[in-house]
Design an enzyme around this catalytic site. Sequence first.
Site, PDB file in Angstrom:
ATOM      1  N   TYR A 203       0.844  -1.199   0.000  1.00 10.17           N
ATOM      2  CA  TYR A 203       0.000   0.000   0.000  1.00 10.17           C
ATOM      3  C   TYR A 203       0.878   1.247   0.000  1.00 10.17           C
ATOM      4  O   TYR A 203       1.662   1.468   0.923  1.00 10.17           O
ATOM      5  CB  TYR A 203      -0.951   0.014   1.206  1.00 10.17           C
ATOM      6  CG  TYR A 203      -2.008  -1.079   1.181  1.00 10.17           C
ATOM      7  CD1 TYR A 203      -2.185  -1.903   0.075  1.00 10.17           C
ATOM      8  CD2 TYR A 203      -2.852  -1.296   2.268  1.00 10.17           C
ATOM      9  CE1 TYR A 203      -3.153  -2.908   0.050  1.00 10.17           C
ATOM     10  CE2 TYR A 203      -3.822  -2.291   2.255  1.00 10.17           C
ATOM     11  CZ  TYR A 203      -3.964  -3.091   1.136  1.00 10.17           C
ATOM     12  OH  TYR A 203      -4.923  -4.078   1.122  1.00 10.17           O
TER      13      TYR A 203
ATOM     14  N   TRP B 285     -12.868  -7.565   1.987  1.00 14.23           N
ATOM     15  CA  TRP B 285     -12.482  -6.235   1.472  1.00 14.23           C
ATOM     16  C   TRP B 285     -13.441  -5.689   0.419  1.00 14.23           C
ATOM     17  O   TRP B 285     -14.197  -6.431  -0.187  1.00 14.23           O
ATOM     18  CB  TRP B 285     -11.051  -6.219   0.965  1.00 14.23           C
ATOM     19  CG  TRP B 285     -10.615  -7.116  -0.167  1.00 14.23           C
ATOM     20  CD1 TRP B 285     -10.091  -8.377  -0.046  1.00 14.23           C
ATOM     21  CD2 TRP B 285     -10.580  -6.811  -1.583  1.00 14.23           C
ATOM     22  NE1 TRP B 285      -9.747  -8.869  -1.284  1.00 14.23           N
ATOM     23  CE2 TRP B 285     -10.030  -7.931  -2.249  1.00 14.23           C
ATOM     24  CE3 TRP B 285     -10.941  -5.713  -2.340  1.00 14.23           C
ATOM     25  CZ2 TRP B 285      -9.851  -7.985  -3.634  1.00 14.23           C
ATOM     26  CZ3 TRP B 285     -10.768  -5.744  -3.725  1.00 14.23           C
ATOM     27  CH2 TRP B 285     -10.223  -6.882  -4.347  1.00 14.23           C
TER      28      TRP B 285
HETATM   29  P1  NDP Z   1     -14.821   0.040  -0.163  1.00 14.77           P
HETATM   30  O1  NDP Z   1     -15.236  -0.782  -1.322  1.00 14.77           O
HETATM   31  O2  NDP Z   1     -15.806   0.153   0.955  1.00 14.77           O
HETATM   32  O3  NDP Z   1     -14.428   1.481  -0.712  1.00 14.77           O
HETATM   33  C1  NDP Z   1     -14.109   2.506   0.178  1.00 14.77           C
HETATM   34  C2  NDP Z   1     -14.154   3.828  -0.574  1.00 14.77           C
HETATM   35  O4  NDP Z   1     -15.496   4.119  -0.977  1.00 14.77           O
HETATM   36  C3  NDP Z   1     -13.724   4.990   0.288  1.00 14.77           C
HETATM   37  O5  NDP Z   1     -12.328   5.140   0.351  1.00 14.77           O
HETATM   38  C4  NDP Z   1     -14.432   6.144  -0.396  1.00 14.77           C
HETATM   39  O6  NDP Z   1     -13.737   6.429  -1.604  1.00 14.77           O
HETATM   40  C5  NDP Z   1     -15.784   5.499  -0.730  1.00 14.77           C
HETATM   41  N1  NDP Z   1     -16.754   5.565   0.385  1.00 14.77           N
HETATM   42  C6  NDP Z   1     -16.673   4.920   1.587  1.00 14.77           C
HETATM   43  N2  NDP Z   1     -17.757   5.182   2.338  1.00 14.77           N
HETATM   44  C7  NDP Z   1     -18.548   5.984   1.600  1.00 14.77           C
HETATM   45  C8  NDP Z   1     -19.812   6.563   1.847  1.00 14.77           C
HETATM   46  N3  NDP Z   1     -20.457   6.366   3.000  1.00 14.77           N
HETATM   47  N4  NDP Z   1     -20.359   7.343   0.875  1.00 14.77           N
HETATM   48  C9  NDP Z   1     -19.709   7.560  -0.296  1.00 14.77           C
HETATM   49  N5  NDP Z   1     -18.509   7.025  -0.589  1.00 14.77           N
HETATM   50  C10 NDP Z   1     -17.925   6.230   0.357  1.00 14.77           C
HETATM   51  O7  NDP Z   1     -13.502  -0.530   0.511  1.00 14.77           O
HETATM   52  P2  NDP Z   1     -11.975  -0.513  -0.003  1.00 14.77           P
HETATM   53  O8  NDP Z   1     -11.867  -0.868  -1.425  1.00 14.77           O
HETATM   54  O9  NDP Z   1     -11.354   0.754   0.471  1.00 14.77           O
HETATM   55  O10 NDP Z   1     -11.382  -1.719   0.842  1.00 14.77           O
HETATM   56  C11 NDP Z   1     -11.362  -1.650   2.266  1.00 14.77           C
HETATM   57  C12 NDP Z   1     -10.047  -2.202   2.777  1.00 14.77           C
HETATM   58  O11 NDP Z   1      -9.914  -3.566   2.381  1.00 14.77           O
HETATM   59  C13 NDP Z   1      -8.790  -1.531   2.223  1.00 14.77           C
HETATM   60  O12 NDP Z   1      -8.450  -0.339   2.890  1.00 14.77           O
HETATM   61  C14 NDP Z   1      -7.754  -2.600   2.486  1.00 14.77           C
HETATM   62  O13 NDP Z   1      -7.377  -2.608   3.841  1.00 14.77           O
HETATM   63  C15 NDP Z   1      -8.555  -3.871   2.176  1.00 14.77           C
HETATM   64  N6  NDP Z   1      -8.322  -4.323   0.790  1.00 14.77           N
HETATM   65  C16 NDP Z   1      -7.663  -5.513   0.610  1.00 14.77           C
HETATM   66  C17 NDP Z   1      -7.390  -5.991  -0.636  1.00 14.77           C
HETATM   67  C18 NDP Z   1      -6.682  -7.291  -0.786  1.00 14.77           C
HETATM   68  O14 NDP Z   1      -6.266  -7.638  -1.885  1.00 14.77           O
HETATM   69  N7  NDP Z   1      -6.485  -8.051   0.278  1.00 14.77           N
HETATM   70  C19 NDP Z   1      -7.766  -5.247  -1.856  1.00 14.77           C
HETATM   71  C20 NDP Z   1      -8.495  -4.026  -1.563  1.00 14.77           C
HETATM   72  C21 NDP Z   1      -8.753  -3.604  -0.298  1.00 14.77           C
HETATM   73  P3  NDP Z   1     -13.696   7.822  -2.367  1.00 14.77           P
HETATM   74  O15 NDP Z   1     -12.469   8.538  -1.944  1.00 14.77           O
HETATM   75  O16 NDP Z   1     -13.622   7.385  -3.785  1.00 14.77           O
HETATM   76  O17 NDP Z   1     -14.948   8.592  -2.016  1.00 14.77           O
END
Ligand code: NDP
Length: 327
Positions: free
Chosen positions: A54, A209
Site C-alpha cells: 500500500y 475487502w
Molecule cells: P470500499 O469498497 O468500501 O471502498 C471505500 C471507498 O469508498 C472509500 O475510500 C471512499 O472512496 C468510498 N466511500 C466509503 N464510504 C462511503 C460513503 N459512506 N459514501 C460515499 N462514498 C464512500 O472498501 P476498499 O476498497 O477501500 O477496501 C477496504 C479495505 O480492504 C482496504 O483499505 C484494504 O485494507 C482492504 N483491501 C484488501 C485488498 C486485498 O487484496 N487483500 C484489496 C483491496 C482492499 P472515495 O475517496 O472514492 O470517495
Amino acid sequence: MEYRRLGKSGLQVSALSFGSWLTFGNQISDKVADELMGLAYDAGVNFFDNAEGYAEGKSEIVMGNILKKQGWNRESFVVSSKVFFGTENKGPNQVGLSRKHVIEACNAALKRLQVDYLDLYFCHRPDKNTPIEETVLAMNTLLQQGKILYWGTSEWSAAEIMEAVAVAKQYNLIGPTMEQPQYNLFERNKVENEYLHLFKNHGLGTTIWSPLASGILSGKYTNSGVEGTRLGMAGLEWLKDRTLAADRMEKASKLQQLANKMDVSLAKLSIAWCLKNPNVSTVILGASKVSQLQENLQVLEVLPLLTEDVMAEIEGIVENKPKRPDF
Ligand code: NDP
C-alpha cells in the site's frame, strides 16, 4: 460494536474494521488518516488492515506514526500486514512468497508500523513460483519467533488454501487462520460458494475487502462524477472502468431505490448485507473522508432491517447468487 471470532481461532475482531488501501500515504493527508483511525478506535474498531504494497510502504509508515502518537494499549488493537507485492523496489527477491521475502518483508513491516509483532500476516496473493510448502514453513518460523500471531491468505483459491492446510498438518505446523477475499453485492462466489468447505471443516475466518465495491455501492455515482474520488485518481483508470461497468451502474441505481424506500443510505445497506453473512468475521471499511466513516460505522443499526423479505428483494435486483452444483 460487535466482536466476532476470527474463524475457529480465539481472536476476537470487531465486526467493522478499517483499512488503508489507496488512502493512507496517497489520497489523504496524514492528519485525516489520524482522524479516521481515532474515530474508528473510539467506535470500538480493533482491527486495522495494511500491507507492504500500500503506497509502496508509505501506508504502513503513516499508520505506525499514528499508532505511536495515539499511544493505544498494544493489547487493545489488532494490526496486519501483507506480503507479496513488495514496496518500491521490485527486484526478484523483493516480491513474492519465498522464505527470503516473507521473512524480510515481515521485519520491514514491523519497522514501518513501529510494533514488536503483527497480529495478522497475510500472503497477499498466491505465488506461482514458490512451493506452498516453503511459504507455510516460513510463516511457521515467524510464528515461532513471536513476530506474527496468526497468518492467512488473500485471494487464494480454495484448492491453494487446502494445500496450505494439508502441508501444515503434515509437518505439525500452524496453518492459515483466515483469508481476505473481496466480498460485496457484486462479488460473491468465493465467500458464498468456493470456500464453504473451508468454513465448515477447517474453521477459516474471513476479513473481507471492498464492501462498497470501491464506492459504487454507496450509490454516489448514480448522481455525480468521479472528481475528488479514488476513481478520479491518475493510474486507477482500470479500477474506474471495472467499477462503473454498465450492469453495476444499473443495479446500484435499483438498490438505491430500495434503500430510499427503507429510509437508509445505500452505503449502510450494502455493508450490512456483507455482515449478515455469518462466515464474515469482519468487514474492512475504507474511507477518504471523516463523514464517510461516521456514516459507515452506524451500520450495525441497519442489520435488523435486513429481514428475509428485504434479502429476497436484494436478490431480485442483483440476480447473482452463486449456484452450487446439485450433485
Ligand atoms: P470500499 O469498497 O468500501 O471502498 C471505500 C471507498 O469508498 C472509500 O475510500 C471512499 O472512496 C468510498 N466511500 C466509503 N464510504 C462511503 C460513503 N459512506 N459514501 C460515499 N462514498 C464512500 O472498501 P476498499 O476498497 O477501500 O477496501 C477496504 C479495505 O480492504 C482496504 O483499505 C484494504 O485494507 C482492504 N483491501 C484488501 C485488498 C486485498 O487484496 N487483500 C484489496 C483491496 C482492499 P472515495 O475517496 O472514492 O470517495
